[in-house]
Design a protein around this motif. Structure first.
Motif, short mmCIF file in Angstrom:
data_model
loop_
_atom_site.label_atom_id
_atom_site.label_comp_id
_atom_site.label_asym_id
_atom_site.label_seq_id
_atom_site.Cartn_x
_atom_site.Cartn_y
_atom_site.Cartn_z
N ARG A 1 49.22 54.05 47.50
CA ARG A 1 49.77 55.02 48.43
C ARG A 1 48.72 56.04 48.86
NH1 ARG A 1 54.65 56.12 49.93
NH2 ARG A 1 55.50 54.56 48.55
N GLU A 2 47.77 56.36 47.99
CA GLU A 2 46.73 57.35 48.30
C GLU A 2 45.57 56.66 49.00
OE1 GLU A 2 45.70 59.23 44.65
OE2 GLU A 2 47.52 60.44 44.61
N PHE A 3 45.09 57.28 50.07
CA PHE A 3 43.98 56.72 50.84
C PHE A 3 42.67 57.37 50.39
CE2 PHE A 3 47.57 55.42 53.21
CZ PHE A 3 47.20 54.30 53.93
N LEU A 4 41.63 56.55 50.32
CA LEU A 4 40.32 57.03 49.93
C LEU A 4 39.67 57.82 51.06
CD1 LEU A 4 37.92 56.96 47.87
CD2 LEU A 4 37.15 54.91 49.07
N SER A 5 39.71 57.25 52.24
CA SER A 5 39.08 57.86 53.41
C SER A 5 39.71 57.26 54.66
CB SER A 5 37.57 57.59 53.39
OG SER A 5 36.96 58.04 54.57
N GLY A 6 40.19 58.10 55.55
CA GLY A 6 40.80 57.58 56.77
C GLY A 6 41.90 56.58 56.46
N SER A 7 41.76 55.35 56.94
CA SER A 7 42.76 54.30 56.71
C SER A 7 42.34 53.33 55.62
CB SER A 7 43.04 53.55 58.02
OG SER A 7 41.83 53.05 58.57
N ILE A 8 41.35 53.73 54.77
CA ILE A 8 40.87 52.89 53.66
C ILE A 8 41.71 53.17 52.42
CG2 ILE A 8 38.93 52.41 52.10
CD1 ILE A 8 38.31 51.46 54.83
N THR A 9 42.25 52.12 51.82
CA THR A 9 42.96 52.28 50.56
C THR A 9 42.70 51.08 49.65
OG1 THR A 9 45.06 52.96 49.55
CG2 THR A 9 45.16 51.19 51.19
N SER A 10 43.09 51.25 48.39
CA SER A 10 42.93 50.19 47.38
C SER A 10 44.03 49.15 47.52
CB SER A 10 43.01 50.79 45.98
OG SER A 10 41.90 51.61 45.71
N ILE A 11 43.63 47.90 47.43
CA ILE A 11 44.56 46.78 47.37
C ILE A 11 44.30 46.08 46.04
CG2 ILE A 11 45.39 44.66 48.46
CD1 ILE A 11 45.64 47.05 50.31
N PHE A 12 45.36 45.81 45.30
CA PHE A 12 45.24 45.11 44.02
C PHE A 12 45.88 43.73 44.15
CE2 PHE A 12 44.70 49.51 42.98
CZ PHE A 12 43.75 49.50 41.99
N PHE A 13 45.20 42.74 43.59
CA PHE A 13 45.62 41.35 43.71
C PHE A 13 45.87 40.74 42.33
CE2 PHE A 13 42.84 42.34 47.24
CZ PHE A 13 43.47 41.77 48.34
N ALA A 14 46.92 39.93 42.22
CA ALA A 14 47.16 39.08 41.05
C ALA A 14 47.15 37.65 41.58
CB ALA A 14 48.50 39.43 40.41
N LEU A 15 46.05 36.94 41.36
CA LEU A 15 45.84 35.63 41.97
C LEU A 15 45.71 34.54 40.91
CD1 LEU A 15 43.13 36.72 44.57
CD2 LEU A 15 45.60 36.54 44.93
N THR A 16 46.19 33.36 41.23
CA THR A 16 45.97 32.20 40.38
C THR A 16 44.83 31.40 40.99
OG1 THR A 16 48.28 32.15 39.71
CG2 THR A 16 46.98 30.13 39.36
N ILE A 17 43.72 31.32 40.25
CA ILE A 17 42.53 30.61 40.73
C ILE A 17 42.17 29.56 39.69
CG2 ILE A 17 40.09 30.83 41.37
CD1 ILE A 17 40.70 33.72 42.22
N ASP A 18 42.12 28.30 40.11
CA ASP A 18 41.85 27.18 39.21
C ASP A 18 42.80 27.19 38.01
OD1 ASP A 18 39.80 26.36 40.89
OD2 ASP A 18 38.27 27.51 39.81
N GLY A 19 44.07 27.49 38.28
CA GLY A 19 45.09 27.45 37.24
C GLY A 19 45.11 28.63 36.29
N ARG A 20 44.33 29.66 36.58
CA ARG A 20 44.26 30.82 35.68
C ARG A 20 44.59 32.09 36.43
NH1 ARG A 20 39.83 34.05 33.48
NH2 ARG A 20 38.37 33.00 34.85
#
Length: 200
Positions: free
Chosen positions: A73-92
């Motif tokens: 919800r908090e922006f670092l600068s202008g329209s830049i913010t953190s995105i967090f990912f939970a990804l399955t890559i090669d089955g992990r």
């Protein structure tokens, strides 16, 4: 955000201390008060652990959630913010943090695609740019900085690191001007001998 601006800035999974350091790894930049930091941050990403991902999810209600990602919800600068990912890559299951410019509606999906492509390579490898970014990310603030007035006009504002040169002593060098041998010396042992990767 263009594919060429998307860059991995740390090798391995960052622990909580390192994650917080890297949230603003450009904090000592000149002209910090200017709001022109979009290009500096947009597209940077690194891996984190499951505990770090969950911790960030619980800090504040997300700005939005889309399947395997959420935005802070908090922006670092202008329209830049953190995105967090939970990804399955090669089955992990793996977890990542990246900065996106939300004025580009497609940037979170572009970043997710780039992370999966980069981390799905069968052989671990690093580009020269990834090696330099890892050095910058892992160097303590006291030993890195930005070229100031004593540097040539065309070098001012570029990133610098202290380098121990044996009998020549410690010198301040432009990060981008480190030789391959100097880069190898600055990397931790487990990263020194990884093969070179062709930049995407």
């Amino acid at each position: 955000m263009t594919p060429s601006s998307i860059r991995k800035v740390y090798q391995g999974a960052a622990d909580r201390r390192q994650m917080f350091r890297m949230f603003d790894r450009h904090k000592e930049r000149p002209n910090r008060t200017d709001d022109g930091a979009t290009a500096l941050y947009a597209g940077e990403w690194f891996e984190i652990g499951a505990a770090e991902h969950d911790y960030m999810f619980e800090i504040l209600p997300p700005l939005w959630m889309r399947g395997d990602m959420f935005a802070m919800r908090e922006f670092l600068s202008g329209s830049i913010t953190s995105i967090f990912f939970a990804l399955t890559i090669d089955g992990r299951a793996r977890f990542f943090h990246g900065y996106c410019d939300l004025s580009d509606r497609g940037s979170p999906e572009q970043l997710r695609t780039a992370i999966v492509e980069r981390e799905s390579r069968p052989v671990r490898a690093m580009t020269r740019e990834e090696r330099l970014e890892h050095i910058w990310s892992s160097t303590h603030d006291d030993y890195r900085g930005y070229a100031g007035e004593q540097w040539r006009a065309q070098d001012r504002g570029k990133r610098t690191v202290l380098f121990y040169g044996g009998r020549q002593g410690t010198t301040l060098k432009l990060l981008d001007h480190l030789t391959d041998a100097e880069i190898s010396a600055k990397l931790p042992v487990h990263l020194r001998y990884l093969p070179d990767a062709i930049a995407a």
